[in-house]
Structures are given as structure tokens and as C-alpha cells.
Enzyme design. Structure first.
Site, PDB file in Angstrom:
ATOM      1  N   GLU B  66     -15.484  14.688  -2.897  1.00  0.00           N
ATOM      2  CA  GLU B  66     -15.871  13.289  -2.883  1.00  0.00           C
ATOM      3  C   GLU B  66     -17.010  13.815  -2.047  1.00  0.00           C
ATOM      4  OE1 GLU B  66     -12.111  10.619  -1.256  1.00  0.00           O
ATOM      5  OE2 GLU B  66     -12.617  12.817   0.048  1.00  0.00           O
ATOM      6  N   ASP B 237      -4.842   9.021   2.196  1.00  0.00           N
ATOM      7  CA  ASP B 237      -6.407   9.640   2.404  1.00  0.00           C
ATOM      8  C   ASP B 237      -7.067   8.943   1.173  1.00  0.00           C
ATOM      9  OD1 ASP B 237      -5.949  11.528   2.404  1.00  0.00           O
ATOM     10  OD2 ASP B 237      -7.000  12.143   3.611  1.00  0.00           O
TER      11      ASP B 237
END
Lengths: 349, 349
Positions: B66, B237
């Protein structure tokens, strides 16, 4: 306190600017550009294998900072790049960049490298690679409007890949043209400094526009462009930043990297969202034609896409392997027990 | 060839893992966490000033990579972070990270730093900061389910910011619990190793879940959670990665960082897209209430947002200024004439 010695896993090979310059010179600029273009072409030809997304841009009044990620099944790459046209006047560069290549399977970076030079090289390699598909046969003369940091790299790539040897330069700042002329004559080009864009494009087979102003400019108007030319439009690469008059776009065959991004950032932001464009990866795979006749006006509406940076990162990783052109950087914490990050920290205390 | 000496402008201060550990020890972990929490709180309180976007995730079968960018008017920051649950078995860490802080006005990076340790510290500081607003009054006992790399940092932050001194640990791998117990007893905590999650949550004021499996797991079922507790849910998450049974969510007051991201990645991916949630920045600004009574079940559905990393980057920049905890990295090309990148390259040859 003692000095903890990071393990092998903690180190990421880092290519500094000084080492990138050494790498370029060890190969020679021409071979660097040709070999890099081959990597880019290889990746364009396997386009559907990539995880693609338009770059993530953070705009401010003075410029833009962008992250450009992409990945295939094995490798993930991204580039950080800024674009600040006002920088030059303050002694900073318009564009600086760095990038990272990582392993998809464990997420660990395998390369961190400067990409200011590398971006200039990959942008030029991409333009010339596209030129090989789209420039008219036997092209030897290129007009270059905008003679900034990217100019010489474009010229060298077009000579290495397309046989361009004569250049016609124009920049609104004569000092930029003088700089480019000096550098390019030193590289053996036949260079003409022109006093207007109109003069520069006369007799050109290829027209490269590479200006930096963040505005909708008109570097080329329709009457300046004849039949059979190829336009390599580099500078229009941001919302609100274009170089070509719309009339040129409506009569040209337009070739793009990634339409989802080009429609936001390229010259075609001036056109309707469904204006037909041709994707270059399909041309390179032979699935759709490139230039179809000698009278066709072709346009590469270049904005720069993440896959080109991915190719450049792969290229650098391969070329620095086994050389002294990288140094180990202690970027990743690596505890003996991966769960014991805290123990690593306390033991270092 | 000669060795080009980069100018001052070409250098970016770099904080290695070894230097990050030195910085932490120079301040002490407790003060590092408290001071960092103050930076995070300061940035939450000026939330509307930030350019915000959900992080850009590249998912593979084995994990995710990410990029997490954000910016205010002066600074731009981003973090690169991976999450690969299977890494641990192969001797790699689940999460590694690094980050960059840059000047918005010219796009030049001003800091490159390791963020594997820093992410662990900022995640813990954020959790405990939120705990200060949401944990029941006089909280002293915390259950911790999942005793991996993040566990000790959470415990230290909750002690520094919320007064937690007693811990009840559980992990499906007893070796992880033994590791955390050893580390945390060394830090003066009263630690109980439990043989089930059910046993761990008994009598707890705060329940922290921090497990790594990339699946919709049920670490906590509804019957395990009483009234008046605060749940600090860290591990859920990622799309398809949750820890709490849905029934807990429907009776809890849910607090989130950035709803646009949490609805994709957090526990609330199990709920309807319009399920009411409270934004923490509004609580910290005093615009909406946090915990309103002693019987309320509060939940911090933590996923980690870019502004927390931005705060951490600002914090590190400020703390390393004037110290020996950073080293200059030759990351940016810097020609004498910014337009003469090619001249810089040829003169180095």
C-alpha cells in the site's frame, strides 16, 4: 550504546544519483537508452498482466506530487515524482523522482533508486520506441520545442532508435536553446537554433514538444503541422497543462499509453471523453495498426505511465546486479524473530 | 572516472533502522510514544486542512502493498507499507514500511525514514490516544489478543497515555504470548498469560485485538464482551480481514479514522455502507462526544490512516534535526543549471 548490525534482510540496494551516472557511463548513453527501450517494449507487450491505476496526484498551486504504482505477478514498483514549473527560476529542478521495486510475494523492497535521471531516460526511451512505430519512414529531422532538462535525452533516444540526426531547436528562453545546442553538437548532431516554433517545425519529420508551463498553452497551432508528420507531445501531462491546439487533435490519429490516465492529463483532456484513441500496447503487439500511410498525422499524447517506470526499475535492478553501482541501505527492521520487533529495539538500547 | 560530489540540494536526510532505534532510546520509549501521540492529536484536530484519499492498495494472493499519501498546505507525506501474514513463518516480518516527507512548494523530499518501527510506534500511539477519549474511567486492565510484533508497543502506549498496568495476553501460538510476557514483565507490567481469548477478556477494561490472519476471523464473539468496555480493534484492516463478530458491531458505538477507508478495510466492512460511525477528529475537537456513559461499549475500528504517518514523519523530522540520527542520502540529481541535467551527466563521465 552498542551499534546494532542489521542482518542481510534489512538491507535494500540503493542506487544514488552518482551511481546512476556511473551506470549510464558504463553502458554508454545510447546503449542504455536502447536496452531500456527493449525492457519498456517487453512490458508494453504484456500490458494485460499488470495491475494498473491512474497515478495518485496531490496538486497544489505551485505544482504536483505524484505516486505511480503498478505490479505484475512477481514485482511491484512505484515512483515518486514532482512537477513544479516555477522551480527552475529558484535553482531547483522542475521534476525530481525516486522509485522502489519490491517483491510481490513478501512485500520487501528489492531496489531503491534515484529516478530524476532515470525518468529523463525512460521518457526519452518511451518516446523513441513509440517513434519507431509511428514516425514516417526514413525520418531524419526532428523539431524540438522546449529545450529544458528532457531535450537532450529525447534527441539521443530518437537517434539511437529511429535514426534522427538533424535537430531544429526552439525555446522561449534562448539560453535553454543555447545549452541544448552546445550539448547536442557535442554528441555529433546537426543542430539548427530557430527563432520561433514556426521556424523550428519547417521540414521536420518528427515534432517533439516538451515545455513546462502549467497552463493550457498553444505551442503548436494547426497551420504549423503538415501531413505525414509525427508529433511527440511530452509536456501536456497534467490537468490544465496542454501544448497543442485542439484542431491538431481532431485531425490526428492519437496514440496513448493508458487512456484512463491520458484523458485526465494529456492533450486529449481538450476532447470529449469518448474521442477515439489507440492504445500503444496493442500496436506493439501487432493487434492494431500504427501508422498506416505516409500522409497520416500521428500523435503520441505522452503523459508517462507507471509501467514505463516499472520497466526502468527492472532494467536498473538487472544492470546493477553484481556491480558496485549500488550500496546497501538499512531501510527494513529485521528482528531475529519477526514477531519480536520490540525485543530488537530493547536489545539495541 | 571522477567522483561527482552532489550539492547540498541533492541530499535527503535518511533515518535508518539503526538510527531510529537510537532516536527512540535517546528519548525513551514512553516519552517517544507520548510526544508522538501529541503530534497525532494535533493533526487530528486540524483534519479538514488535509488532502485525504483512501490508501492505494495492490493486493495479491499472499498479501498487500500500500501507498498512503496525504498533504497539508506545507508538507506532503507518504508511507509504503506491506502486509503479508504468511511472512512470519518464512522468517520475514508481516509488516515493513518506509516513508517520505516533502515540501509542497517545490516537491523536494526533506526526509526519508524507515517506518517499520515507526509504524508500530504510531499505531500504538494512535490507539492509546483514542483510548484516552474512549476507555472507561480508571481503566487499569487490558486484554491483548494477538501477541505479535505490535503487542508490546500497544501495551507501553496504553500505560503511558491511559494508565494501563495489568495485561491479560492470549495468542493461538503460546510462543508469541511467552515472548510478549517476557518483554512486558521486563517493562514492569503485571502480566497474565491466558489459555483462551475468553479467559483473557475476563475483567478487562480495554480489549485490544491485533491478529494477522488475512481472513474474516471471529476473535471476539458477542458473549465475550461486556458493558462499559472499550475495544481497540487493530487487526481488521484489509478487505476480507476482520476480527470481530458482527453482533458486537451492531451494539457498539463505533469510532473511526476516515470513514471512506474504514468502510472498505475495517470491521465495518461487515455492515451496511450507511451504518452510523463517529469520526475521531470530531471527538478530539470536542465537536461530538466520545464515551458518554460508563455502560457504553465503545469500539475503535482502527485501520491506520495516512495522517497518522504524516504526524509520525513530522515528529521524526523535528526530533532528528540537529542530531546525528540521520545521514545524507544522494537521492536527488542537482545540476548547477536545473535545465542542464544532461550536462551534469556528461560532465560526470
Amino acid at each position: 550504546m552498542n551499534t546494532p548490525q542489521p542482518s542481510e534482510l534489512a538491507y535494500v540496494p540503493f542506487v544514488s544519483v552518482a551511481n546512476m551516472m556511473r551506470l549510464v557511463h558504463s553502458l554508454g548513453v545510447d546503449r542504455f537508452l536502447s536496452d531500456l527501450a527493449a525492457y519498456i517494449e517487453e512490458d508494453f507487450k504484456r500490458w494485460p498482466e499488470f495491475d494498473k491505476t491512474p497515478r495518485v496526484a496531490s496538486h497544489s498551486l505551485e505544482g504536483v506530487i505524484e505516486l505511480m504504482p503498478t505490479a505484475d505477478a512477481e514485482l511491484y514498483g512505484f515512483k515518486y515524482v514532482n512537477g513544479h514549473p516555477k522551480n527552475m527560476k529558484e535553482g531547483f529542478q522542475t521534476v525530481t523522482a525516486f522509485g522502489v521495486l519490491s517483491s510481490v510475494s513478501n512485500g520487501y523492497p528489492v531496489l531503491l533508486t534515484e529516478m530524476t535521471l532515470l525518468t529523463a531516460l525512460r521518457t526519452a526511451a518511451t518516446s523513441a520506441l513509440v517513434g519507431r512505430y509511428l514516425a514516417p519512414k526514413g525520418a531524419s529531422v526532428m523539431a524540438m520545442i522546449g529545450n529544458g532538462a528532457q531535450c537532450e535525452f529525447q534527441a539521443l533516444a530518437f537517434r539511437a532508435l529511429c535514426g534522427i540526426t538533424r535537430l531544429r531547436l526552439y525555446d522561449i528562453d534562448p539560453a535553454a536553446t543555447a545549452k541544448a545546442k552546445r550539448n547536442l553538437e557535442g554528441q555529433g548532431f546537426d543542430v539548427m537554433a530557430c527563432s520561433s516554433a514556426q521556424e523550428a517545425v519547417e521540414g521536420a519529420d518528427v515534432i517533439t514538444t516538451c515545455t513546462a508551463d502549467k497552463q493550457c498553452a498553444t505551442i503548436l497551432t494547426d497551420n504549423m503541422v503538415g501531413r505525414g508528420q509525427h508529433i511527440n507531445a511530452i509536456g501536456g501531462d497534467c490537468p490544465g497543462k496542454t501544448e497543442l491546439h485542439k484542431d491538431i487533435l481532431t485531425r490526428a490519429q492519437i496514440f496513448v499509453e493508458y487512456p484512463e490516465q491520458t484523458r485526465i492529463e494529456g492533450e486529449i483532456q481538450q476532447l470529449a471523453a469518448d474521442h477515439p484513441v489507440t492504445e500503444l500496447w496493442q500496436v506493439m503487439r501487432g493487434e492494431v495498426p500504427g501508422r498506416t500511410d505516409a500522409n497520416q498525422l500521428t500523435l503520441f499524447d505522452s503523459v508517462g505511465f507507471a509501467i514505463e517506470d516499472f520497466s526502468a526499475l527492472r532494467f536498473v535492478r538487472d544492470k546493477v546486479a553484481g556491480t558496485a553501482f549500488s550500496e546497501p541501505l538499512d531501510l527494513l527492521a529485521d528482528p531475529d524473530d519477526p514477531r519480536d520487533l520490540f525485543g530488537m529495539l530493547t536489545r539495541a538500547g
